[in-house]
Design an enzyme around this catalytic site. Structure first.
Site, PDB file in Angstrom:
ATOM      1  N   LYS A 107       1.008  -1.235   0.000  1.00  0.00           N
ATOM      2  CA  LYS A 107       0.071   0.086   0.172  1.00  0.00           C
ATOM      3  C   LYS A 107       0.924   1.238   0.036  1.00  0.00           C
ATOM      4  O   LYS A 107       2.023   1.097   0.475  1.00  0.00           O
ATOM      5  CB  LYS A 107      -0.949   0.204   1.306  1.00  0.00           C
ATOM      6  CG  LYS A 107      -2.110   0.863   1.221  1.00  0.00           C
ATOM      7  CD  LYS A 107      -3.009  -0.006   0.406  1.00  0.00           C
ATOM      8  CE  LYS A 107      -4.527   0.979   0.502  1.00  0.00           C
ATOM      9  NZ  LYS A 107      -5.641   0.028  -0.032  1.00  0.00           N
ATOM     10  N   ASP A 147      -6.574   4.413  -4.752  1.00  0.00           N
ATOM     11  CA  ASP A 147      -7.261   4.149  -3.454  1.00  0.00           C
ATOM     12  C   ASP A 147      -7.989   5.324  -2.935  1.00  0.00           C
ATOM     13  O   ASP A 147      -8.534   5.847  -3.737  1.00  0.00           O
ATOM     14  CB  ASP A 147      -6.485   3.674  -2.331  1.00  0.00           C
ATOM     15  CG  ASP A 147      -7.025   2.982  -1.060  1.00  0.00           C
ATOM     16  OD1 ASP A 147      -7.483   1.730  -1.212  1.00  0.00           O
ATOM     17  OD2 ASP A 147      -6.884   3.548  -0.132  1.00  0.00           O
ATOM     18  N   GLY A 223     -20.822   6.852   2.044  1.00  0.00           N
ATOM     19  CA  GLY A 223     -19.746   7.233   1.296  1.00  0.00           C
ATOM     20  C   GLY A 223     -20.501   7.084  -0.238  1.00  0.00           C
ATOM     21  O   GLY A 223     -21.100   6.170  -0.600  1.00  0.00           O
ATOM     22  N   GLY A 225     -18.280   7.985  -3.122  1.00  0.00           N
ATOM     23  CA  GLY A 225     -17.245   8.022  -3.913  1.00  0.00           C
ATOM     24  C   GLY A 225     -17.457   6.769  -5.155  1.00  0.00           C
ATOM     25  O   GLY A 225     -18.344   6.560  -5.131  1.00  0.00           O
ATOM     26  N   ASN A 226     -16.205   6.440  -5.508  1.00  0.00           N
ATOM     27  CA  ASN A 226     -16.162   5.434  -6.354  1.00  0.00           C
ATOM     28  C   ASN A 226     -16.869   4.063  -6.054  1.00  0.00           C
ATOM     29  O   ASN A 226     -17.485   3.354  -6.714  1.00  0.00           O
ATOM     30  CB  ASN A 226     -14.756   5.134  -6.914  1.00  0.00           C
ATOM     31  CG  ASN A 226     -14.790   4.249  -8.015  1.00  0.00           C
ATOM     32  OD1 ASN A 226     -15.297   4.178  -9.313  1.00  0.00           O
ATOM     33  ND2 ASN A 226     -13.734   3.237  -7.641  1.00  0.00           N
ATOM     34  N   GLY A 228     -18.675   3.688  -3.063  1.00  0.00           N
ATOM     35  CA  GLY A 228     -20.343   3.586  -2.565  1.00  0.00           C
ATOM     36  C   GLY A 228     -21.251   3.848  -3.700  1.00  0.00           C
ATOM     37  O   GLY A 228     -22.436   3.404  -3.729  1.00  0.00           O
ATOM     38  N   TYR A 229     -21.057   4.841  -4.525  1.00  0.00           N
ATOM     39  CA  TYR A 229     -21.701   5.099  -5.439  1.00  0.00           C
ATOM     40  C   TYR A 229     -21.980   4.021  -6.535  1.00  0.00           C
ATOM     41  O   TYR A 229     -23.346   3.596  -6.807  1.00  0.00           O
ATOM     42  CB  TYR A 229     -21.195   6.377  -6.589  1.00  0.00           C
ATOM     43  CG  TYR A 229     -22.078   6.516  -7.734  1.00  0.00           C
ATOM     44  CD1 TYR A 229     -23.376   6.837  -7.514  1.00  0.00           C
ATOM     45  CD2 TYR A 229     -21.623   6.340  -9.119  1.00  0.00           C
ATOM     46  CE1 TYR A 229     -24.245   7.103  -8.752  1.00  0.00           C
ATOM     47  CE2 TYR A 229     -22.310   6.532  -9.956  1.00  0.00           C
ATOM     48  CZ  TYR A 229     -23.579   6.741  -9.959  1.00  0.00           C
ATOM     49  OH  TYR A 229     -24.477   6.978 -11.149  1.00  0.00           O
TER      50      TYR A 229
HETATM   51  N1  GLU Z   1      -7.204   0.350  -3.267  1.00  0.00           N
HETATM   52  C1  GLU Z   1      -8.242  -1.099  -3.543  1.00  0.00           C
HETATM   53  C2  GLU Z   1      -8.161  -1.813  -2.258  1.00  0.00           C
HETATM   54  O1  GLU Z   1      -8.011  -1.383  -1.206  1.00  0.00           O
HETATM   55  C3  GLU Z   1      -7.623  -1.740  -4.936  1.00  0.00           C
HETATM   56  C4  GLU Z   1      -6.093  -2.202  -5.046  1.00  0.00           C
HETATM   57  C5  GLU Z   1      -5.780  -2.676  -6.348  1.00  0.00           C
HETATM   58  O2  GLU Z   1      -6.456  -2.726  -7.118  1.00  0.00           O
HETATM   59  O3  GLU Z   1      -4.534  -2.954  -6.532  1.00  0.00           O
HETATM   60  O4  GLU Z   1      -8.421  -3.137  -2.400  1.00  0.00           O
END
Ligand code: GLU
Length: 414
Positions: A107, A147, A223, A225-226, A228-229
């Site tokens: 991350k 993210d 939420g 955003g991407n 929740g919507y």
């Molecule tokens: N940020 C998203 C998650 O927490 C996607 C991560 C990704 O596609 O690598 O799962």
């Protein structure tokens, strides 16, 4: 007082330790699964529009690569701290293993409020981040993605910067890219769509009848955003009654149901969902509405020891990462609330990231329908394994998910 990020890390690590103990793993193996393999922490200096320089803190934490390259998003948030990024990297290792993907977990993050940056500043910061991590990522090393507060456009700046530094095209090094740059059809909706597939699979197992008079399950989504919507939109299309939605400024509640697309049109015009119609609710009030399914799809730790006892939903689908604290989890599980853990519920995003990576490596692209079909097969299979484990071991879904994941990760370690 511990920061929320620290608490999140402690509870992710405690859960791994507890699971490892049950699985009788030896202490050295436990260390290998708990500690991150690499933790990159750096400062980023960019030129602001007023000509002054500004410094930001950034991280890329690579937790475990037993199953494959590190995989996970990059978040831009003012509250981001190292512990939070480490916790989320740890959860990505678990999530990728639960989802059955050939990936480890990683991350990234920058402590920044992107809403306070101009577009040019945001681009400079994104490029600076990509330049910092360029030497430690790659399509078979570590594959970042979006993210919280990061978008396909931000991925396009990052991959462009990465390719400039490397001197060659490497479309599979970032996922969540715009389709025009080698992104996958269906990636934008994937987390929401995956969550809906998991919810449908769960309801089929529970064979539960809705209490709503129209025989529709009522859903509240925190939420917009991407994640929740698209969850709300697709759930509405699939026949669920979405009675409440909210964004960071507050929400709306209508017991007769809302059309998420119309709410989004309103938000585009006014900047907020609150005021769309129905009744105004705060984010706190949304969590305790009388609904069948509660879907926290914003940030972590929103359901905690103080409000958990007021939650009325019988099913909680964790579409955000870590929306329930450990205490809330225990209290609600004891009451018989079925909680679908984040590592399963929101794994649709990383699953389609995997499909994007496969397409990018092969240079061969699928239709949206093909991507959605593959997502359905993969996430339903992931759900089945966790469901079976939870029945066999008489444990909540989250514990079952951790057992399955840690089993798969340690089996790939020598
Ligand atoms: N940020 C998203 C998650 O927490 C996607 C991560 C990704 O596609 O690598 O799962």
């Amino acid at each position: 007082m511990d920061s929320p990020g620290k608490k999140m890390l402690e509870s992710a690590q405690a859960l791994i330790r507890k699971t490892a103990e049950k699985m009788k793993l030896d202490e050295e193996m436990v260390k290998r699964v708990v500690e991150p393999e690499f933790a990159h922490e750096f400062s980023l200096t960019i030129n602001m529009d007023d000509g002054k320089k500004k410094v930001f803190r950034g991280w890329r934490i690579q937790h475990n690569c037993a199953l494959g390259p590190y995989k996970g998003g990059i978040r831009f948030h003012p509250d981001t701290v190292r512990e939070e990024v480490q916790a989320l990297a740890t959860l990505m290792s678990i999530k990728c293993a639960v989802a059955g993907l050939p990936y480890g977990g990683g991350k990234g993050g920058i402590a920044v409020d992107p809403k306070k940056l101009s577009k040019m500043e945001l681009e400079r910061l994104s490029r600076a981040f990509a330049a910092r991590i360029a030497h430690v990522i790659g399509e078979d090393i570590d594959v970042p993605a979006p993210d919280v507060n990061t978008t396909p456009e931000i991925m396009s700046w990052m991959i462009d910067e990465y390719q400039k530094i490397k001197g060659y095209k490497s479309p599979a090094t970032f996922t969540g890219k715009p389709v025009s740059m080698g992104g996958s059809l269906g990636r934008t909706e994937a987390t929401g769509r995956g969550g809906l597939f998991v919810l449908q699979a769960l309801l089929a197992k529970l064979n539960q009848k809705s209490k709503d008079s129209n025989d529709k399950f009522t859903v509240a989504v925190q939420g917009f955003g991407n994640v929740g919507y698209f969850f709300a939109k697709l759930a509405h299309e699939a026949g669920f009654k979405v009675v409440a939605v909210s964004d960071s400024k507050g929400g709306v509640y209508d017991k007769n149901g809302l059309d998420p697309v119309a709410v989004m049109d309103y938000k585009r015009k006014k900047g907020v969902v609150s005021g769309y119609g129905g009744k105004k609710v705060t984010n706190e009030e949304l969590l305790i509405l009388p609904v069948d399914v509660l879907v926290p799809a914003a940030l972590e730790n929103v359901i905690h020891e103080k409000n958990a006892s007021k939650v009325k939903a019988k099913i909680i689908l964790e579409m955000a990462n870590g929306p329930l604290t450990e205490e809330a989890y225990e209290n609600l599980s004891k009451k018989g609330v079925v909680i679908v853990p984040d590592v399963l519920a929101n794994s649709g995003g990383v699953t389609v990231s995997y499909l994007e990576w496969v397409q990018g490596k092969a240079g061969y692209f699928w239709s949206e329908e093909e991507v959605n079909d593959k997502l359905k097969v993969m996430i339903t299979r992931a759900f089945e394994a966790i469901w079976e484990k939870s029945l066999a071991r008489k444990m909540p879904l989250k514990q079952a998910a951790f057992e399955v994941a840690i089993g798969r990760i340690t089996a790939a370690m020598v």
